[in-house]
Enzyme design. Structure first.
Site, mmCIF file in Angstrom:
data_model
loop_
_atom_site.group_PDB
_atom_site.id
_atom_site.type_symbol
_atom_site.label_atom_id
_atom_site.label_comp_id
_atom_site.label_asym_id
_atom_site.label_seq_id
_atom_site.Cartn_x
_atom_site.Cartn_y
_atom_site.Cartn_z
ATOM 1 N NE ARG A 79 -7.016 0.410 11.479
ATOM 2 C CZ ARG A 79 -5.796 0.250 10.984
ATOM 3 N NH1 ARG A 79 -4.900 1.194 11.099
ATOM 4 N NH2 ARG A 79 -5.453 -0.878 10.392
ATOM 5 C CE LYS A 135 -0.350 -0.250 5.031
ATOM 6 N NZ LYS A 135 -1.144 -0.805 6.142
ATOM 7 C CG MET A 150 8.417 24.144 -0.985
ATOM 8 S SD MET A 150 7.262 25.109 -1.977
ATOM 9 C CE MET A 150 6.238 25.865 -0.731
ATOM 10 C CE1 TYR A 205 11.709 32.720 3.246
ATOM 11 C CE2 TYR A 205 12.001 30.342 3.021
ATOM 12 C CZ TYR A 205 11.678 31.573 2.468
ATOM 13 O OH TYR A 205 11.328 31.652 1.151
#
Ligand code: PLP
Length: 389
Positions: free
Chosen positions: A140, A46, A315, A267
């Site tokens: 769950r 998955k 980023m 930053y």
């Protein structure tokens, strides 16, 4: 492949995740060796094989002893079918009603995660192979005890539903000796007995995830359902449950600049140089999955040594202090996760520093990062920026 991998890589940013298919194959066969020989191995692919690439890894897993593949989404199963995988495919779900028909059309096994889904599957009135999930303590997904009688009635009344397996999932198997695991095992047994007394049984059972499998909890004849162990992540809380890491995330040093003492970096200027410093810039950032929580905390490998991340992660960029790696030069390989020389930054180290699990560290390495598949000297590049024709 027409273009040499070196040429392809030369056209891309030099930040990529190497996925070692030989290591992956040997992890799969190692897990296969550790389960009873009457048992079968289902590999969990998955989330794009935990970020490693499901389409590339699936055939390798099947060649090395896996008999079934489990994924979370129907989309993931269909992607594997399109790539030519014709093995048993289980979708853990949940699936919605319209997806049931698609699953049946592509011969995908549906995990039934509750009474509503069972009713929907019955109502669809199509030939459908299902695995029935029981909730033995995870809280769950899965049927609970009161759901069993109505479920048995549905299963006996709908011959187009083929019950191929009954399964459950452990909540605390990563924790050595946790009493919940034994409790879930006996509850799984007794819930199956209840179903059986109502005339419902399945030829196969499966319950063991990676930690349960490596702790030897797979009953002879049961399937093991293993994800993390085959990727070489640690699966025991106490350590000692790690096969060989399959993924290595690397970049290259893009720029080095000398900054006088008292210079702010990045930053917010969360780091200020205290000495004449060599600050290097790496072409990778939080958009690639290198967590911003590693700002002023992470370490990378450069020339086989550790160098600290300084300042805030951007980023697309990371800054590291390479003052103490005097020979560092632009173009040097920098390892974000994995080994270089005798040093290692493990997925677990990154996970600890970012308050999460290695599972999430793997899954967060974004699609912007090319995957380079390595097998016995050969390389194969997969990037969403490459024309795949
Ligand atoms: C993800 C998952 C697994 C695999 O767990 P690992 O700890 O990675 O082995 C097994 N079963 C189910 C139901 C899952 O959702």
């Amino acid at each position: 492949m027409s273009t040499a991998p070196e040429e392809i890589l030369a056209r891309l940013r030099p930040t990529w995740a190497e996925v070692d298919l030989v290591v992956f194959g040997s992890n799969v066969s190692e897990v296969r060796r550790r389960i009873p020989k009457e048992s079968k191995l289902a590999v969990v692919l998955k989330a794009d094989a935990y970020g490693h690439g499901a389409v590339e890894l699936a055939p390798v897993a099947l060649k090395n002893g896996a008999s079934m593949i489990a994924v979370a989404l129907l989309e993931e199963a269909l992607e594997l079918r399109r790539s030519g995988i014709d093995t048993e495919l289980l979708v853990l779900g949940p699936l919605n009603s319209p997806q049931l028909k698609l699953a049946a059309e592509h011969d995908v096994i549906v995990g039934i995660i509750g009474p509503t889904q069972l009713e929907e599957a019955a109502r669809a009135n199509i030939p459908l192979t299902i695995h029935l999930k029981l909730d033995t303590g995870m809280g769950r997904m899965g049927l609970t005890e009161p759901d069993l009688a109505p479920a048995a009635a549905i299963l006996k009344g709908h011959s187009r539903l083929k019950l191929a397996a009954i399964y459950t999932h452990y909540a605390n198997a990563s924790h050595a000796g946790d009493p919940l695991t034994e409790k879930q095992r006996s509850r799984f047994r007794s819930m199956r007995q209840t179903l059986s007394s109502m005339g419902v049984s399945a030829p196969v059972h499966h319950s063991a995830n990676s930690p349960a499998t490596l702790r030897g909890l797979v009953e002879p004849g049961d399937y093991a359902r293993v994800g993390m162990a085959i990727y070489g992540g640690e699966v025991f809380d106490e350590g000692g449950g790690r096969l060989n890491p399959v993924m290595r995330w690397r970049t290259e040093l893009a720029r080095i600049k000398e900054l006088p003492p008292g210079s702010g970096v990045g930053y917010g200027h969360t780091f200020t140089t205290r000495r004449l410093s060599r600050i290097a810039t790496l072409p990778v950032g939080y958009a690639d999955g290198y967590s911003r929580l590693l700002s002023n905390r992470g370490e990378v490998l450069l020339r086989g040594r550790r160098a600290p991340v300084v300042g805030n992660i951007s980023m697309d960029l990371v800054t590291v202090d390479v003052t103490d790696v005097a020979d560092a030069a632009v173009g040097d390989e920098v390892v974000l996760m994995g080994t270089q020389g005798g040093e290692e930054v493990s997925a677990e180290e990154l996970a600890t520093k970012t308050s999460t699990l290695a599972y999430e560290v793997f899954c967060r390495i974004s699609a912007r990062v090319p995957r380079v598949y390595v097998s016995s000297g050969q390389r194969n590049v997969k990037s969403r920026f490459l024309d795949r024709s």
